[in-house]
Scaffold this motif. Structure first.
Motif, PDB file in Angstrom:
ATOM      1  N   LEU A  36       1.758  13.202  39.831  1.00  0.00           N
ATOM      2  CA  LEU A  36       2.347  13.350  38.506  1.00  0.00           C
ATOM      3  C   LEU A  36       2.808  12.001  37.984  1.00  0.00           C
ATOM      4  O   LEU A  36       2.858  11.014  38.723  1.00  0.00           O
ATOM      5  N   THR A  37       3.100  11.986  36.703  1.00  0.00           N
ATOM      6  CA  THR A  37       3.609  10.774  36.066  1.00  0.00           C
ATOM      7  C   THR A  37       5.050  11.023  35.639  1.00  0.00           C
ATOM      8  O   THR A  37       5.355  12.056  35.030  1.00  0.00           O
ATOM      9  N   LEU A  38       5.929  10.103  36.011  1.00  0.00           N
ATOM     10  CA  LEU A  38       7.346  10.191  35.648  1.00  0.00           C
ATOM     11  C   LEU A  38       7.631   9.161  34.573  1.00  0.00           C
ATOM     12  O   LEU A  38       7.294   7.984  34.740  1.00  0.00           O
ATOM     13  N   HIS A  39       8.229   9.615  33.482  1.00  0.00           N
ATOM     14  CA  HIS A  39       8.584   8.664  32.428  1.00  0.00           C
ATOM     15  C   HIS A  39      10.056   8.832  32.085  1.00  0.00           C
ATOM     16  O   HIS A  39      10.502   9.920  31.729  1.00  0.00           O
ATOM     17  N   ASN A  40      10.804   7.760  32.228  1.00  0.00           N
ATOM     18  CA  ASN A  40      12.245   7.797  31.974  1.00  0.00           C
ATOM     19  C   ASN A  40      12.514   7.346  30.535  1.00  0.00           C
ATOM     20  O   ASN A  40      12.389   6.169  30.210  1.00  0.00           O
ATOM     21  N   VAL A  81      13.138   5.341  39.030  1.00  0.00           N
ATOM     22  CA  VAL A  81      12.450   5.138  37.755  1.00  0.00           C
ATOM     23  C   VAL A  81      13.454   4.495  36.816  1.00  0.00           C
ATOM     24  O   VAL A  81      14.414   5.138  36.378  1.00  0.00           O
ATOM     25  N   GLY A  82      13.277   3.212  36.540  1.00  0.00           N
ATOM     26  CA  GLY A  82      14.212   2.478  35.691  1.00  0.00           C
ATOM     27  C   GLY A  82      14.160   2.969  34.250  1.00  0.00           C
ATOM     28  O   GLY A  82      13.216   3.667  33.846  1.00  0.00           O
ATOM     29  N   ALA A  83      15.174   2.631  33.488  1.00  0.00           N
ATOM     30  CA  ALA A  83      15.231   3.024  32.079  1.00  0.00           C
ATOM     31  C   ALA A  83      13.982   2.543  31.354  1.00  0.00           C
ATOM     32  O   ALA A  83      13.611   1.373  31.453  1.00  0.00           O
ATOM     33  N   GLY A  84      13.320   3.462  30.689  1.00  0.00           N
ATOM     34  CA  GLY A  84      12.126   3.118  29.917  1.00  0.00           C
ATOM     35  C   GLY A  84      10.870   2.939  30.755  1.00  0.00           C
ATOM     36  O   GLY A  84       9.802   2.688  30.217  1.00  0.00           O
ATOM     37  N   GLU A  85      10.994   3.107  32.076  1.00  0.00           N
ATOM     38  CA  GLU A  85       9.843   2.854  32.948  1.00  0.00           C
ATOM     39  C   GLU A  85       9.009   4.101  33.209  1.00  0.00           C
ATOM     40  O   GLU A  85       9.479   5.220  33.056  1.00  0.00           O
TER      41      GLU A  85
END
Ligand SMILES: [Cu+2]
Length: 132
Positions: A36-40, A81-85
């Motif tokens: 899966l793809t994680l987007h923060n 997962v960093g902010a915006g990463e």
């Protein structure tokens, strides 16, 4: 108005989006890999500290690395997962390992996944089963 405020406070929208979740079709019930793809979308880092699925006895996040020409999988205790990463769990890299399946997975089926976050909350996603 009061009710709306209470309900909004009780369930803050997660800043972490789960996109394009899928599971590799399995011939048996031993093990399946999920990607899966994680987007923060938030302003703070989010850490995933575990994963579960109701169709698997145990699940964990693994990292595949090439060591001495051999492909090896290692347990990954947490994924930040960093902010915006954006962090991708994809073939050849990070993946979720589902072990002890309740049944062989068939194409078209949806597999529920629960991501455990470092702040004690969890995030649900549905992964589509894709062919080998
Ligand atoms: Cu693995």
């Amino acid at each position: 108005v009061t009710c709306a405020l209470i309900s909004a406070a009780a369930e803050p929208p997660s800043a972490l989006l789960v996109q394009d979740a899928w599971v590799r079709q399995t011939p048996g019930v031993d093990v399946a890999a999920a990607y899966l793809t994680l987007h923060n979308t938030g302003t703070r880092a989010v850490t995933i500290v575990g994963i579960q699925s109701p169709i698997a006895r145990t699940a964990m996040i693994h990292e595949t690395k090439i060591e001495g020409g051999m492909s090896r999988m290692r347990l990954k205790e947490s994924v930040r997962v960093g902010a915006g990463e954006t962090v991708k769990l994809e073939p050849g890299g990070l993946h979720a390992m589902l072990m002890g399946l309740t049944h062989p997975l068939t194409v078209g089926e949806s597999v529920p996944l629960v991501l455990k976050l470092g702040d004690g909350t969890s995030l649900q996603a549905l992964a589509a089963v894709r062919p080998l």
